[in-house]
Design an enzyme around this catalytic site. Sequence first.
Site, PDB file in Angstrom:
ATOM      1  N   PRO A 187      40.179  42.071  45.494  1.00 12.21           N
ATOM      2  CA  PRO A 187      40.741  41.013  46.334  1.00 12.21           C
ATOM      3  C   PRO A 187      41.309  39.868  45.521  1.00 12.21           C
ATOM      4  CG  PRO A 187      38.343  40.917  46.342  1.00 12.21           C
ATOM      5  CD  PRO A 187      38.715  42.143  45.583  1.00 12.21           C
ATOM      6  N   ASP A 188      42.340  39.283  46.070  1.00 10.33           N
ATOM      7  CA  ASP A 188      42.906  38.074  45.493  1.00 10.33           C
ATOM      8  C   ASP A 188      42.010  36.921  45.926  1.00 10.33           C
ATOM      9  OD1 ASP A 188      44.255  35.819  44.855  1.00 10.33           O
ATOM     10  OD2 ASP A 188      46.015  36.235  46.089  1.00 10.33           O
ATOM     11  N   ARG A 190      41.917  33.901  45.420  1.00  9.08           N
ATOM     12  CA  ARG A 190      42.466  32.592  45.746  1.00  9.08           C
ATOM     13  C   ARG A 190      43.201  32.583  47.084  1.00  9.08           C
ATOM     14  NH1 ARG A 190      41.942  29.133  41.589  1.00  9.08           N
ATOM     15  NH2 ARG A 190      41.560  30.131  39.597  1.00  9.08           N
ATOM     16  N   HIS A 280      41.676  32.043  32.749  1.00  4.80           N
ATOM     17  CA  HIS A 280      40.528  31.560  33.528  1.00  4.80           C
ATOM     18  C   HIS A 280      39.249  32.262  33.104  1.00  4.80           C
ATOM     19  CE1 HIS A 280      43.762  30.615  36.750  1.00  4.80           C
ATOM     20  NE2 HIS A 280      43.664  29.660  35.854  1.00  4.80           N
ATOM     21  N   CYS A 288      24.326  32.303  28.517  1.00  8.84           N
ATOM     22  CA  CYS A 288      23.159  31.657  29.117  1.00  8.84           C
ATOM     23  C   CYS A 288      23.445  30.174  29.326  1.00  8.84           C
ATOM     24  CB  CYS A 288      21.944  31.833  28.202  1.00  8.84           C
ATOM     25  SG  CYS A 288      20.529  30.836  28.715  1.00  8.84           S
ATOM     26  N   THR A 423      56.698  38.133  46.979  1.00  6.77           N
ATOM     27  CA  THR A 423      57.444  37.047  47.604  1.00  6.77           C
ATOM     28  C   THR A 423      58.070  36.144  46.548  1.00  6.77           C
ATOM     29  OG1 THR A 423      55.319  35.917  47.710  1.00  6.77           O
ATOM     30  CG2 THR A 423      56.145  36.868  49.751  1.00  6.77           C
TER      31      THR A 423
HETATM   32 ZN   LIG Z   1      18.969  31.552  27.221  1.00  5.33          ZN
END
Ligand SMILES: [Zn+2]
Length: 483
Positions: A187-188, A190, A280, A288, A423
């Site tokens: 899925p997109d 955004r 991104h 962690c 588009t």
């Molecule tokens: Zn850790």
Amino acid sequence: MDLVPAPSGETPVKTPVVEVEAVDLAEQVNAETVALEEASSDYETDSDDSENWELMSNGDNTIQILRDEQLHDGLVPGACTLEEAIAYRKRLHDIGKAAFVEETIARETVTAKKLCTAFGIVPPAFLEGAPDEAFHPLLAIAISREFSRRPKLPQYNSIDDAVKLLREAKNIIVLTGAGISTSLGIPDFRSKDTGLYSKLAHLGLSDPQEVFDIHVFREDPSIFFSIAKDILPTEKKFSPTHGFIKLLQDKGKLLTNYTQNIDNIEANAGVLPENIVQCHGSFATATCVKCQHKVNGDAIFNEIKEGIIPECTVCRKRIAEEGLKPQGLKRKRSTNGQQKDRKEFEDSSDEDDYEIPTPGVMKPDITFFGEDLPDEFGQRLIHRDRELADLVIVIGTSLKVAPVAEVPGILPRNVPQIYISRTPVSHTGFDIDMLGDCDVVVSELCRRAGWDLQHQMIPVDEKVEVTPVEGYESRHVFKAIGA
Ligand SMILES: [Zn+2]
């Protein structure tokens, strides 16, 4: 038209009221729309979508976009001629925004109202009769909009031109977005209507983007992990478009694939890590949140798939070791002295951090809202690729999200830029627009280039129909026959 240059250091003229910098933001498109809403109280929108530029021409009291053909025909009273408009635009690009404002509005060589038309904005009816200053906010938007716009290169228009560019280019920048993965069922996330956000309503978030908000994640990682399995690539599959990027790499033409996608599917197609910038971040690694221990994404995939919040093994080991030490857990308590007794009567869950150490959560290295973008993007683009690139191919993204959205504007303007997506976009001028399913477009381009792009999702006998879009010399629609 003869515009006199304004040499620097000249005696000061009237301070320009047009606050050009006010809209000089990274997210230009959003800024434009917001400012437009402010400029027109009569205009209402329920969307921040930049594509609404075109929609704004509907109705009576709205801001109308003026096309060059209208300027050419001279149908708008008080507007610039097309020749004047082109001269103003060129002047703006030549000398920059501040100097341009100084030699036009500040010197009163032209009214703001008229100058708006040079940049494609019709003076709105609700400002009719207002003093010229009333047009300054609108002009500021118009100027910034034009300044950020890359002029289309007139020599590239046809599919043949696109194929020739592909064949001749040696250092191609490929910008990709969610559109290249949707054919795989990813899925997109955004997209507000069809994408992941619509699945999030049940989580009770005020804004679906909160799923990717680092503050929300720190408070309650379970929200993110409840949907992470939906955006996690499960199989080692890739789309024909990913295959196309790999093909460019095989031909030694791929300079960099800047991708907005976090699915790391490029790797499945065999695109080398050194040829990708995941703007991104991605699921390829995880870190962690407490001790910064980093692991390969694979290490936590099973837990993500099962909906379990993955915990840091290093933290866990350390805690176990400390637990074995005498007074390991009590050390902190003993420093609290007097408060110790009171605590024992309280069922105070907020003290858990002190009493029971917990391992850190492993956060996939995708960039959340509120986190800095990977530095690699700017470093590579500005210090290396900007000089080398000889072609830009934008695929499957409407280029609305920074930083990828900024790439076309950062590159030298003589570098051809072609666009492949469902588009068209109106806020960035591409040289050639190829509209349709991007898998179909790239397979047809390869066919015409004489390149062998094999993929099980491309039918061997695929026939693709290409139709020009009326009124646009450089816009074409691709459609697989029978699809
Ligand atoms: Zn850790």
